[in-house]
Scaffold this active site. Structure first.
Site, PDB file in Angstrom:
ATOM      1  N   TYR A  79       0.917  -1.249   0.050  1.00 33.26           N
ATOM      2  CA  TYR A  79      -0.016   0.065   0.005  1.00 33.26           C
ATOM      3  C   TYR A  79       0.939   1.404   0.168  1.00 33.26           C
ATOM      4  CZ  TYR A  79      -4.218  -2.612   0.138  1.00 33.26           C
ATOM      5  OH  TYR A  79      -5.266  -3.462  -0.239  1.00 33.26           O
ATOM      6  N   GLN A 113     -15.009   3.373  -6.189  1.00 34.25           N
ATOM      7  CA  GLN A 113     -14.286   1.943  -5.747  1.00 34.25           C
ATOM      8  C   GLN A 113     -12.880   2.286  -5.469  1.00 34.25           C
ATOM      9  OE1 GLN A 113     -15.714  -1.862  -8.050  1.00 34.25           O
ATOM     10  NE2 GLN A 113     -16.000  -0.029  -9.455  1.00 34.25           N
ATOM     11  N   ASN A 114     -12.471   3.419  -6.022  1.00 34.97           N
ATOM     12  CA  ASN A 114     -11.080   3.775  -5.838  1.00 34.97           C
ATOM     13  C   ASN A 114     -10.579   4.405  -4.754  1.00 34.97           C
ATOM     14  OD1 ASN A 114     -10.898   3.207  -8.793  1.00 34.97           O
ATOM     15  ND2 ASN A 114     -11.218   5.245  -9.395  1.00 34.97           N
ATOM     16  N   HIS A 131     -14.669   1.838  -1.136  1.00 36.70           N
ATOM     17  CA  HIS A 131     -13.772   1.047  -0.467  1.00 36.70           C
ATOM     18  C   HIS A 131     -12.627   1.604   0.065  1.00 36.70           C
ATOM     19  CE1 HIS A 131     -14.916  -1.789  -4.176  1.00 36.70           C
ATOM     20  NE2 HIS A 131     -15.548  -1.960  -3.303  1.00 36.70           N
ATOM     21  N   CYS A 159      -0.844   0.957  16.993  1.00 39.28           N
ATOM     22  CA  CYS A 159      -1.984   1.903  17.521  1.00 39.28           C
ATOM     23  C   CYS A 159      -1.760   2.397  18.748  1.00 39.28           C
ATOM     24  CB  CYS A 159      -3.168   1.146  17.574  1.00 39.28           C
ATOM     25  SG  CYS A 159      -4.632   2.081  18.417  1.00 39.28           S
ATOM     26  N   GLY A 199     -15.201   3.291 -16.264  1.00 40.71           N
ATOM     27  CA  GLY A 199     -13.628   2.730 -15.554  1.00 40.71           C
ATOM     28  C   GLY A 199     -13.730   1.617 -14.777  1.00 40.71           C
ATOM     29  N   ASN A 225     -16.320   2.719 -20.597  1.00 43.41           N
ATOM     30  CA  ASN A 225     -15.384   2.005 -20.279  1.00 43.41           C
ATOM     31  C   ASN A 225     -14.341   1.761 -21.320  1.00 43.41           C
ATOM     32  OD1 ASN A 225     -14.233   0.477 -17.909  1.00 43.41           O
ATOM     33  ND2 ASN A 225     -14.385  -1.195 -19.175  1.00 43.41           N
TER      34      ASN A 225
HETATM   35  C1  BV8 Z   1     -18.270  -7.823   0.757  1.00 44.30           C
HETATM   36  C2  BV8 Z   1      -9.823  -1.729  -1.761  1.00 44.30           C
HETATM   37  C3  BV8 Z   1     -19.618  -8.864   2.265  1.00 44.30           C
HETATM   38  C4  BV8 Z   1      -8.226  -2.417  -1.773  1.00 44.30           C
HETATM   39  C5  BV8 Z   1     -11.349  -3.370  -3.175  1.00 44.30           C
HETATM   40  C6  BV8 Z   1     -21.291 -11.444  -4.013  1.00 44.30           C
HETATM   41  C7  BV8 Z   1     -21.761 -10.125  -2.877  1.00 44.30           C
HETATM   42  C8  BV8 Z   1     -20.997  -9.773  -1.760  1.00 44.30           C
HETATM   43  C9  BV8 Z   1     -19.630  -9.871  -2.122  1.00 44.30           C
HETATM   44  C10 BV8 Z   1     -19.204 -10.907  -2.916  1.00 44.30           C
HETATM   45  C11 BV8 Z   1     -20.056 -11.457  -3.843  1.00 44.30           C
HETATM   46  N1  BV8 Z   1     -19.083 -12.254  -4.675  1.00 44.30           N
HETATM   47  C12 BV8 Z   1     -17.967 -12.335  -4.228  1.00 44.30           C
HETATM   48  C13 BV8 Z   1     -17.930 -11.591  -3.220  1.00 44.30           C
HETATM   49  C14 BV8 Z   1     -16.621 -11.184  -2.448  1.00 44.30           C
HETATM   50  C15 BV8 Z   1     -15.952  -9.952  -2.948  1.00 44.30           C
HETATM   51  C16 BV8 Z   1     -15.722  -9.897  -4.693  1.00 44.30           C
HETATM   52  O1  BV8 Z   1     -16.670  -9.051  -5.184  1.00 44.30           O
HETATM   53  N2  BV8 Z   1     -15.016 -10.715  -5.227  1.00 44.30           N
HETATM   54  C17 BV8 Z   1     -14.738 -10.738  -6.744  1.00 44.30           C
HETATM   55  C18 BV8 Z   1     -13.404 -10.559  -6.770  1.00 44.30           C
HETATM   56  C19 BV8 Z   1     -15.703 -11.750  -7.291  1.00 44.30           C
HETATM   57  N3  BV8 Z   1     -16.378  -8.784  -2.419  1.00 44.30           N
HETATM   58  C20 BV8 Z   1     -16.076  -8.481  -1.434  1.00 44.30           C
HETATM   59  O2  BV8 Z   1     -15.272  -9.323  -0.639  1.00 44.30           O
HETATM   60  C21 BV8 Z   1     -16.634  -7.185  -0.708  1.00 44.30           C
HETATM   61  N4  BV8 Z   1     -16.941  -7.291   0.569  1.00 44.30           N
HETATM   62  O3  BV8 Z   1     -19.043  -7.866  -0.232  1.00 44.30           O
HETATM   63  O4  BV8 Z   1     -18.580  -8.066   2.308  1.00 44.30           O
HETATM   64  C22 BV8 Z   1     -18.980 -10.422   2.213  1.00 44.30           C
HETATM   65  C23 BV8 Z   1     -17.889 -10.747   2.532  1.00 44.30           C
HETATM   66  C24 BV8 Z   1     -17.538 -12.177   2.358  1.00 44.30           C
HETATM   67  C25 BV8 Z   1     -18.201 -12.918   1.520  1.00 44.30           C
HETATM   68  C26 BV8 Z   1     -19.491 -12.227   0.900  1.00 44.30           C
HETATM   69  C27 BV8 Z   1     -19.794 -11.081   1.154  1.00 44.30           C
HETATM   70  C28 BV8 Z   1     -15.402  -6.111  -0.843  1.00 44.30           C
HETATM   71  C29 BV8 Z   1     -14.792  -5.644  -2.180  1.00 44.30           C
HETATM   72  C30 BV8 Z   1     -13.864  -4.612  -1.814  1.00 44.30           C
HETATM   73  C31 BV8 Z   1     -12.521  -5.140  -2.349  1.00 44.30           C
HETATM   74  N5  BV8 Z   1     -11.544  -3.962  -2.299  1.00 44.30           N
HETATM   75  N6  BV8 Z   1     -10.342  -2.144  -3.262  1.00 44.30           N
HETATM   76  C32 BV8 Z   1      -7.461  -2.105  -2.712  1.00 44.30           C
HETATM   77  O5  BV8 Z   1      -7.640  -1.476  -3.736  1.00 44.30           O
HETATM   78  O6  BV8 Z   1      -6.371  -2.788  -2.806  1.00 44.30           O
HETATM   79  S1  BV8 Z   1     -11.745  -3.768  -4.723  1.00 44.30           S
HETATM   80  C33 BV8 Z   1     -10.768  -3.182  -6.077  1.00 44.30           C
HETATM   81  O7  BV8 Z   1     -11.348  -3.670  -7.290  1.00 44.30           O
HETATM   82  C34 BV8 Z   1     -10.528  -1.861  -6.030  1.00 44.30           C
HETATM   83  O8  BV8 Z   1     -11.594  -0.969  -5.379  1.00 44.30           O
HETATM   84  C35 BV8 Z   1     -11.311  -1.599  -7.717  1.00 44.30           C
HETATM   85  O9  BV8 Z   1     -11.524  -0.371  -7.910  1.00 44.30           O
HETATM   86  C36 BV8 Z   1     -11.964  -2.657  -7.839  1.00 44.30           C
HETATM   87  C37 BV8 Z   1     -12.788  -2.928  -8.910  1.00 44.30           C
HETATM   88  O10 BV8 Z   1     -11.852  -3.048  -9.945  1.00 44.30           O
HETATM   89  P1  BV8 Z   1     -12.065  -2.213 -11.080  1.00 44.30           P
HETATM   90  O11 BV8 Z   1     -11.997  -0.614 -10.454  1.00 44.30           O
HETATM   91  O12 BV8 Z   1     -13.216  -2.385 -12.114  1.00 44.30           O
HETATM   92  O13 BV8 Z   1     -10.679  -2.035 -11.801  1.00 44.30           O
HETATM   93  P2  BV8 Z   1     -10.422  -3.340 -12.998  1.00 44.30           P
HETATM   94  O14 BV8 Z   1      -8.816  -3.113 -12.959  1.00 44.30           O
HETATM   95  O15 BV8 Z   1     -10.963  -4.496 -12.599  1.00 44.30           O
HETATM   96  O16 BV8 Z   1     -10.751  -2.748 -14.219  1.00 44.30           O
HETATM   97  C38 BV8 Z   1     -10.696  -1.504 -14.805  1.00 44.30           C
HETATM   98  C39 BV8 Z   1     -11.536  -1.122 -15.980  1.00 44.30           C
HETATM   99  O17 BV8 Z   1     -10.964   0.085 -16.452  1.00 44.30           O
HETATM  100  C40 BV8 Z   1     -10.969  -2.115 -17.193  1.00 44.30           C
HETATM  101  O18 BV8 Z   1     -12.433  -2.858 -17.655  1.00 44.30           O
HETATM  102  C41 BV8 Z   1     -10.550  -1.471 -18.165  1.00 44.30           C
HETATM  103  O19 BV8 Z   1     -11.108  -1.899 -19.400  1.00 44.30           O
HETATM  104  C42 BV8 Z   1     -11.097  -0.131 -18.015  1.00 44.30           C
HETATM  105  N7  BV8 Z   1     -10.169   1.130 -18.228  1.00 44.30           N
HETATM  106  C43 BV8 Z   1      -8.782   0.980 -18.144  1.00 44.30           C
HETATM  107  N8  BV8 Z   1      -8.290   2.293 -18.654  1.00 44.30           N
HETATM  108  C44 BV8 Z   1      -9.312   2.856 -18.861  1.00 44.30           C
HETATM  109  C45 BV8 Z   1     -10.396   2.455 -18.713  1.00 44.30           C
HETATM  110  N9  BV8 Z   1     -11.813   2.850 -19.004  1.00 44.30           N
HETATM  111  C46 BV8 Z   1     -11.959   4.082 -19.530  1.00 44.30           C
HETATM  112  N10 BV8 Z   1     -10.819   4.909 -19.379  1.00 44.30           N
HETATM  113  C47 BV8 Z   1      -9.502   4.368 -19.461  1.00 44.30           C
HETATM  114  N11 BV8 Z   1      -8.610   5.269 -19.806  1.00 44.30           N
HETATM  115 ZN    ZN Z   2      -6.034   0.522  18.696  1.00 46.53          ZN
END
Ligand code: BV8
Ligand code: ZN
Length: 256
Positions: A79, A113-114, A131, A159, A199, A225
């Site tokens: 990070y 989400q950023n 996030h 802490c 995005g 996107n």
């Molecule tokens: C949760 C912080 C309850 C950290 C991040 C169903 C319901 C609920 C949960 C889940 C579910 N199914 C699965 C889950 C679990 C999980 C999940 O979603 N897993 C995925 C991988 C399947 N979700 C969670 O755990 C969430 N918690 O729901 O709690 C729970 C708990 C346990 C089990 C069930 C429920 C918490 C999720 C948060 C995770 N933290 N970020 C960090 O950043 O280090 S997420 C991370 O991904 C970032 O925030 C990022 O923003 C986000 C999404 O990714 P994108 O932003 O879309 O980035 P990506 O690279 O994927 O895509 C970029 C896009 O931009 C591309 O499409 C590209 O074409 C485009 N692009 C590129 N350049 C350009 C462009 N577009 C336009 N212009 C350009 N120039």
């Molecule tokens: Zn503490």
């Protein structure tokens, strides 16, 4: 669904007149942004291949409480690298266009989400950080200590109140989203007349479900996107190209 591929940097985006008329008549707009919005500021997106020492890791494997538990120093360094990267970049034309759109619509919600802080630095005010934010740290045991980031000491900082390791104030996989922010995002989804997904690959839940919820309520759904995503076929309008080019074109088209 109308599908527009904005390929050429010099060609302005063509927006269907009915979309422009609808937006001109709208007052309530919600936007969800992902890492793609920061790409033109020079930040790798979440699923871009990592480089250097991080090339051997998948971000999803480091962005978990288990990884922090196992190796707090590695996660802390991950990070720190991203925070330093974000600190060396500037908001791009896409971030600034979103500030213009915020001024234009009476009720505008920017759900992101950023964690890079670029929307704030661009001047966005109505921001909902689903996030968390790289610029903040908090106690890993939840005793409420929250502070601006400290420079990385030799070991992971602890802490001052309870002695537990401090951690970035971001939401990791497997962790609940902050209730207040999620509630605000759902409220924006339930009231908006138009919802923009910008995005984001639309892979991370529950953020990715917001667009579908808005659509099912009758909001016009617009995707901006670079690549098609699972949302594309459900969008009323999909513009595939760079958000830093398409968004300023949209601001211009609304003003004409
Ligand atoms: C949760 C912080 C309850 C950290 C991040 C169903 C319901 C609920 C949960 C889940 C579910 N199914 C699965 C889950 C679990 C999980 C999940 O979603 N897993 C995925 C991988 C399947 N979700 C969670 O755990 C969430 N918690 O729901 O709690 C729970 C708990 C346990 C089990 C069930 C429920 C918490 C999720 C948060 C995770 N933290 N970020 C960090 O950043 O280090 S997420 C991370 O991904 C970032 O925030 C990022 O923003 C986000 C999404 O990714 P994108 O932003 O879309 O980035 P990506 O690279 O994927 O895509 C970029 C896009 O931009 C591309 O499409 C590209 O074409 C485009 N692009 C590129 N350049 C350009 C462009 N577009 C336009 N212009 C350009 N120039
Ligand atoms: Zn503490």
């Amino acid at each position: 669904m109308d599908y527009f591929r904005v390929i050429l940097g010099f060609m302005t985006t063509i927006f269907p007149s009915e979309l422009i008329s609808y937006l001109r008549a709208s007052t309530r707009v919600a936007v969800l942004t992902g890492a793609g919005v920061s790409q033109e500021s020079g930040l790798r997106t979440f699923r871009d291949a990592q480089v250097g020492i991080w090339a051997q890791y998948k971000p999803e494997d480091l962005a978990t409480p288990q990884a922090f538990e196992r190796n707090p120093r590695l996660v802390w360094d991950f990070y720190t690298t991203r925070r330093e990267g974000a600190g060396q970049t500037e908001p791009n034309a896409g971030h600034l266009a979103l500030v213009e759109l915020e001024r234009r619509f009476a009720q505008f919600s920017l759900i992101t989400q950023n964690i890079d802080g670029l929307h704030q630095r661009a001047g966005s005010r109505t921001l909902i950080e689903l996030h968390g934010n790289l610029r903040r740290i908090r106690c890993s045991q939840g005793c409420g200590i929250l502070a601006e980031w400290v420079e990385l000491p030799e070991s992971v900082p602890t802490c001052p109140k309870c002695g537990a390791p401090l951690r970035p104030d971001v939401i990791w996989f497997g962790e609940q989203l902050p209730p207040a922010e999620l509630e605000a995002a759902i409220k924006a989804v339930n009231t908006c007349q138009a919802f923009f997904s910008i995005g984001t690959s639309g892979l991370v839940q529950p953020a990715a479900s917001l667009a579908f919820a808005a659509r099912s309520r009758g909001a016009v759904l617009v995707e901006i996107n670079y690549d098609p995503t699972p949302l594309t076929e459900h969008a009323d309008y999909a513009f595939h190209g760079k958000s830093g080019e398409i968004l300023p074109d949209l601001v211009k088209a609304l003003e004409e």
